[in-house]
Enzyme design. Structure first.
Site, PDB file in Angstrom:
ATOM      1  N   LEU A 237      40.110  38.650  50.370  1.00 41.60           N
ATOM      2  CA  LEU A 237      39.797  37.329  50.903  1.00 41.60           C
ATOM      3  C   LEU A 237      40.920  36.862  51.834  1.00 41.60           C
ATOM      4  O   LEU A 237      42.106  36.982  51.510  1.00 41.60           O
ATOM      5  CB  LEU A 237      39.617  36.316  49.770  1.00 41.60           C
ATOM      6  CG  LEU A 237      38.500  36.614  48.758  1.00 41.60           C
ATOM      7  CD1 LEU A 237      38.428  35.504  47.711  1.00 41.60           C
ATOM      8  CD2 LEU A 237      37.159  36.776  49.450  1.00 41.60           C
ATOM      9  N   ASP A 279      43.172  38.298  45.000  1.00 38.93           N
ATOM     10  CA  ASP A 279      41.925  38.041  45.727  1.00 38.93           C
ATOM     11  C   ASP A 279      41.294  39.347  46.212  1.00 38.93           C
ATOM     12  O   ASP A 279      40.530  39.355  47.174  1.00 38.93           O
ATOM     13  CB  ASP A 279      42.193  37.106  46.907  1.00 38.93           C
ATOM     14  CG  ASP A 279      43.190  37.698  47.902  1.00 38.93           C
ATOM     15  OD1 ASP A 279      43.889  38.661  47.529  1.00 38.93           O
ATOM     16  OD2 ASP A 279      43.273  37.203  49.039  1.00 38.93           O
TER      17      ASP A 279
END
Length: 344
Positions: A237, A279
């Site tokens: 991300l 992430d």
């Protein structure tokens, strides 16, 4: 993943069953020993009681025997009616002639004691006990008292004792089994929880890095056996640290959960999705085609993340970077395949 875990537990279950059977056998042997010792104690007590009664009868019937007074002897024997186990008794002179008898209904008449019975003092039989006591006057033996007692009362008390002993033993064994079973359930629950914690990410409920490594290795083995291919997609991300720093880690965790949900919906049946840390997410596509298939999966992921996320009245736009590598085209093993996808 559950089948191997269940298979690992089967030897423990068999060992628990073997231990339970061993404990049950030990309890049965201990109960049998207690019952046997109680039988010997009851039989010895009955013999001692009959000897005492025979001695009392002999002492009280010496005069009757010397003067051949049968009614006096019968009156002495009648006192045995107070003993429910006594079924018959008789007073004999030294030559074996009968002076007096006592017997309950349907009980056989007693013969003079045999030399073996006279020498031993008592003799056990299947259903009765015989006791012979000499009658002496001035240290001279002038006759015998023979008393027969039924063992029915003894067996009744023994069966009652055996029932109580076995009942207590079985209750104890059942309680022990229940406690062990309860402990084993708690141990299995703890093992299942540890297995879950070891293989599942606590935030997203997706497989974690540990399970990712296992499943990727299994996928490569299947590809080698079937001469197929495995695609690995690594997803990172963009600017996720900004979300954590500005909105807090709770919002960051909420975002990760929503991302995981969208990935699962977008790739339903299209690959195994794992969160491997922070992430970072990974998707294992097994089997994979020539490269077009993994590319389609990557486009599905980007499309799924294009819509904004609503978190605590905040609207967050999330983008992602995706790297794709294909086994065995891009890498010969799992480590290199992961490195290739990360570089891509």
């Amino acid at each position: 993943m559950r089948a191997p875990h269940e298979a690992r537990r089967r030897p423990g279950d068999r060992m628990a069953l073997a231990n339970a059977l061993a404990a049950g056998a030990a309890v049965c042997l201990a109960s049998a020993a207690l019952i046997g010792s109680q039988f010997l104690a009851l039989r010895g007590a009955l013999a001692d009681d009959l000897r005492v009664q025979a001695r009392i009868v002999g002492n009280n019937s010496a005069a009757a025997l010397m003067f051949r007074d049968g009614p006096a002897g019968e009156e002495t024997l009648s006192g045995l009616a107070a003993s429910p186990s006594v079924t018959g008794a008789a007073i004999f002179d030294a030559g074996g002639a009968t002076l007096a008898r006592y017997q309950r209904s349907n009980a056989p008449q007693l013969a003079p004691p045999s030399p073996e019975l006279a020498a031993a003092g008592h003799a056990y039989h299947a259903d009765h006990l015989d006791v012979a006591e000499p009658i002496r006057v001035n240290d001279q033996q002038i006759g015998f008292v023979r008393i027969r007692a039924s063992l029915d009362g003894l067996f009744a008390r023994l069966f009652t004792y055996a029932g109580l002993t076995l009942g207590i033993a079985l209750c104890s064994l059942g309680l022990a089994w229940a406690l062990v079973a309860r402990m084993r359930r708690k141990v299995r629950s703890a093992e299942a929880h540890l297995h879950f914690m070891a293989h599942v990410d606590a935030v997203t409920a997706l497989p974690n890095r540990h399970q990712f490594n296992e499943r990727l290795g299994q996928a490569l083995l299947r590809a080698d056996r079937g001469h197929g291919a495995v695609a690995l997609l690594l997803l990172d991300l963009d600017n996720f640290k900004v979300v954590n720093d500005t909105l807090g880690h709770d919002c960051g965790d909420s975002l990760l959960k929503l991302v995981a949900q969208r990935l699962v919906q977008a790739l339903r049946g299209g690959g195994l999705i794992c969160r491997i840390g922070g992430d970072e997410f990974a998707v294992i596509v097994d089997p994979a085609g020539d490269g077009e298939g993994p590319g389609d999966e990557a486009r599905k992921i980007l499309a799924a993340l294009a819509e904004p996320f609503e978190i605590e009245s905040h609207q967050l736009h999330v983008s992602a970077s995706i790297g794709v590598s294909l086994y065995p085209r891009d890498a010969p093993d799992a480590r290199t395949l992961t490195r290739s996808a990360d570089s891509a």
